[in-house]
Design an enzyme around this catalytic site. Structure first.
Site, mmCIF file in Angstrom:
data_model
loop_
_atom_site.group_PDB
_atom_site.id
_atom_site.type_symbol
_atom_site.label_atom_id
_atom_site.label_comp_id
_atom_site.label_asym_id
_atom_site.label_seq_id
_atom_site.Cartn_x
_atom_site.Cartn_y
_atom_site.Cartn_z
ATOM 1 N N ASP A 1 -9.986 -39.643 54.057
ATOM 2 C CA ASP A 1 -11.133 -40.274 53.375
ATOM 3 C C ASP A 1 -11.232 -41.791 53.551
ATOM 4 O O ASP A 1 -11.538 -42.516 52.591
ATOM 5 C CB ASP A 1 -11.109 -39.926 51.880
ATOM 6 C CG ASP A 1 -11.178 -38.428 51.625
ATOM 7 O OD1 ASP A 1 -11.295 -37.658 52.598
ATOM 8 O OD2 ASP A 1 -11.106 -38.030 50.453
ATOM 9 N N GLU B 1 -14.522 -36.930 52.259
ATOM 10 C CA GLU B 1 -14.955 -36.225 51.047
ATOM 11 C C GLU B 1 -16.464 -36.398 50.919
ATOM 12 O O GLU B 1 -16.978 -37.510 51.064
ATOM 13 C CB GLU B 1 -14.264 -36.806 49.808
ATOM 14 C CG GLU B 1 -14.711 -36.107 48.522
ATOM 15 C CD GLU B 1 -14.051 -36.656 47.256
ATOM 16 O OE1 GLU B 1 -13.078 -37.430 47.361
ATOM 17 O OE2 GLU B 1 -14.538 -36.304 46.161
ATOM 18 N N LYS C 1 -14.818 -32.264 53.638
ATOM 19 C CA LYS C 1 -14.270 -31.501 52.507
ATOM 20 C C LYS C 1 -15.067 -31.797 51.236
ATOM 21 O O LYS C 1 -15.377 -32.947 50.949
ATOM 22 C CB LYS C 1 -12.792 -31.839 52.317
ATOM 23 C CG LYS C 1 -12.489 -33.293 51.997
ATOM 24 C CD LYS C 1 -10.980 -33.515 52.042
ATOM 25 C CE LYS C 1 -10.547 -34.886 51.604
ATOM 26 N NZ LYS C 1 -10.856 -35.256 50.234
ATOM 27 N N LYS D 1 -11.113 -32.691 46.490
ATOM 28 C CA LYS D 1 -10.125 -33.760 46.639
ATOM 29 C C LYS D 1 -9.071 -33.354 47.676
ATOM 30 O O LYS D 1 -8.610 -34.169 48.453
ATOM 31 C CB LYS D 1 -9.458 -34.067 45.293
ATOM 32 C CG LYS D 1 -10.438 -34.441 44.178
ATOM 33 C CD LYS D 1 -11.285 -35.642 44.534
ATOM 34 C CE LYS D 1 -12.213 -36.022 43.402
ATOM 35 N NZ LYS D 1 -13.252 -36.997 43.857
ATOM 36 N N VAL E 1 -6.728 -42.613 51.513
ATOM 37 C CA VAL E 1 -6.996 -42.981 50.117
ATOM 38 C C VAL E 1 -7.592 -41.797 49.360
ATOM 39 O O VAL E 1 -8.225 -40.931 49.966
ATOM 40 C CB VAL E 1 -7.968 -44.178 50.058
ATOM 41 C CG1 VAL E 1 -7.347 -45.385 50.715
ATOM 42 C CG2 VAL E 1 -9.327 -43.868 50.676
ATOM 43 N N THR E 2 -7.415 -41.772 48.025
ATOM 44 C CA THR E 2 -6.537 -42.622 47.258
ATOM 45 C C THR E 2 -5.224 -41.877 46.975
ATOM 46 O O THR E 2 -5.202 -40.653 46.918
ATOM 47 C CB THR E 2 -7.159 -43.044 45.898
ATOM 48 O OG1 THR E 2 -7.417 -41.877 45.109
ATOM 49 C CG2 THR E 2 -8.473 -43.780 46.105
ATOM 50 N N CYS F 1 -6.899 -37.894 46.375
ATOM 51 C CA CYS F 1 -7.029 -37.018 47.550
ATOM 52 C C CYS F 1 -5.746 -36.912 48.369
ATOM 53 O O CYS F 1 -5.470 -35.865 48.969
ATOM 54 C CB CYS F 1 -8.211 -37.460 48.403
ATOM 55 S SG CYS F 1 -9.779 -37.142 47.552
ATOM 56 N N GLN G 1 13.123 -35.736 42.902
ATOM 57 C CA GLN G 1 13.690 -34.383 42.762
ATOM 58 C C GLN G 1 14.029 -33.775 44.125
ATOM 59 O O GLN G 1 13.733 -32.609 44.402
ATOM 60 C CB GLN G 1 12.731 -33.468 41.998
ATOM 61 C CG GLN G 1 12.345 -34.008 40.623
ATOM 62 C CD GLN G 1 11.354 -33.115 39.923
ATOM 63 O OE1 GLN G 1 11.716 -32.056 39.440
ATOM 64 N NE2 GLN G 1 10.100 -33.536 39.893
HETATM 65 C C1 C5J Z 1 -10.312 -39.728 47.056
HETATM 66 C C2 C5J Z 1 -11.436 -39.956 44.943
HETATM 67 N N1 C5J Z 1 -10.556 -39.714 48.364
HETATM 68 N N2 C5J Z 1 -10.559 -40.838 44.481
HETATM 69 N N3 C5J Z 1 -11.357 -39.484 46.221
HETATM 70 O O1 C5J Z 1 -9.201 -39.976 46.628
HETATM 71 O O2 C5J Z 1 -12.347 -39.574 44.237
#
Ligand code: C5J
Length: 223
Positions: A27, A75, A132, A135, A160-161, A165, A205
């Site tokens: 993204d 996205e 897509k 997320k 990101v972020t 996502c 973990q």
């Molecule tokens: C992504 C969002 N790409 N933060 N989308 O992380 O809405």
């Protein structure tokens, strides 16, 4: 079979080979990293995300030079919003909702200028772009079929972020059996603390979702 390449990583060294590993850029769209897009309508400082661009450019160039499979994701939604559930559309109190007209076109709508990938990280011929609606990068996309067809079992994850996502994609990938290495300076969040904790959650973990390393550590393994 050649020895795997090793990246010094958390929680321990990450081994991979070029033929079965893909670089995924999640993204890196104008709507998230430039003013006037979806990220900003939610009240975020998009400048926070721009710091990933230079290291990611270096990683992308190195992956291309090494002949790795490179995959980009975006996205976004169809213009009629038929693939955007009301729960997503109505969530929060943004200044503009998904589908509203903004300075870069309709927010998060496929085909609009703001929805597209930033100029600094444009795909080149032969690289796949996965559109897509969610997320995660696997939900309602052809990503898994593509990875299977190409014999990919490991993913170098960037974009990101971090806590949205990137995390959703890593969790989806981990459940499907992919070994994920997240590059800490090539993923970005609007929130400093989410960046730190988001990365720790992946490698904690014993590597519950995967591994974390810097771009420098990854590039050293490639060189
Ligand atoms: C992504 C969002 N790409 N933060 N989308 O992380 O809405």
């Amino acid at each position: 079979m050649p020895d795997p390449l090793l990246v010094e990583a958390e929680p321990y060294d990450y081994g991979f080979d070029l033929a079965s590993t893909a670089l995924i850029l999640i993204d890196m769209q104008r709507d998230f990293v430039e003013p006037g897009g979806f990220g900003e309508t939610l009240g975020n400082d998009v400048g926070m995300l721009r710091r990933v661009i230079p290291p990611l450019q270096e990683v992308l160039a190195a992956a291309r030079a090494a002949g790795m499979l490179v995959i980009h994701t975006r996205e976004g939604h169809k213009p009629d919003l038929s693939d955007c559930p009301p729960a997503k559309l109505n969530r929060g109190a943004p200044s503009m909702r998904i589908g509203d007209p903004g300075p870069k076109g309709r927010i998060l709508i496929r085909g609009e200028y703001g929805h597209d990938l930033i100029d600094e990280l444009k795909p080149i011929d032969g690289e796949t772009v996965i559109d897509k609606p969610g997320k995660g990068s696997f939900y309602n996309t052809g990503l898994q079929d593509l990875l299977t067809a190409k014999g990919i079992t490991s993913l170098i994850v960037t974009g990101v972020t971090t806590e949205v996502c990137v995390h959703t994609t890593v969790r989806e990938a981990n459940d499907r059996g992919y070994e994920c290495l997240v590059l800490s300076d090539c993923v970005g969040s609007y929130f400093e603390e989410f960046q730190q904790y988001g990365l720790q959650m992946i490698s904690a973990q014993g590597g519950i979702f995967g591994w974390v390393a810097s771009s420098k550590q990854f590039l050293e393994a490639l060189s």
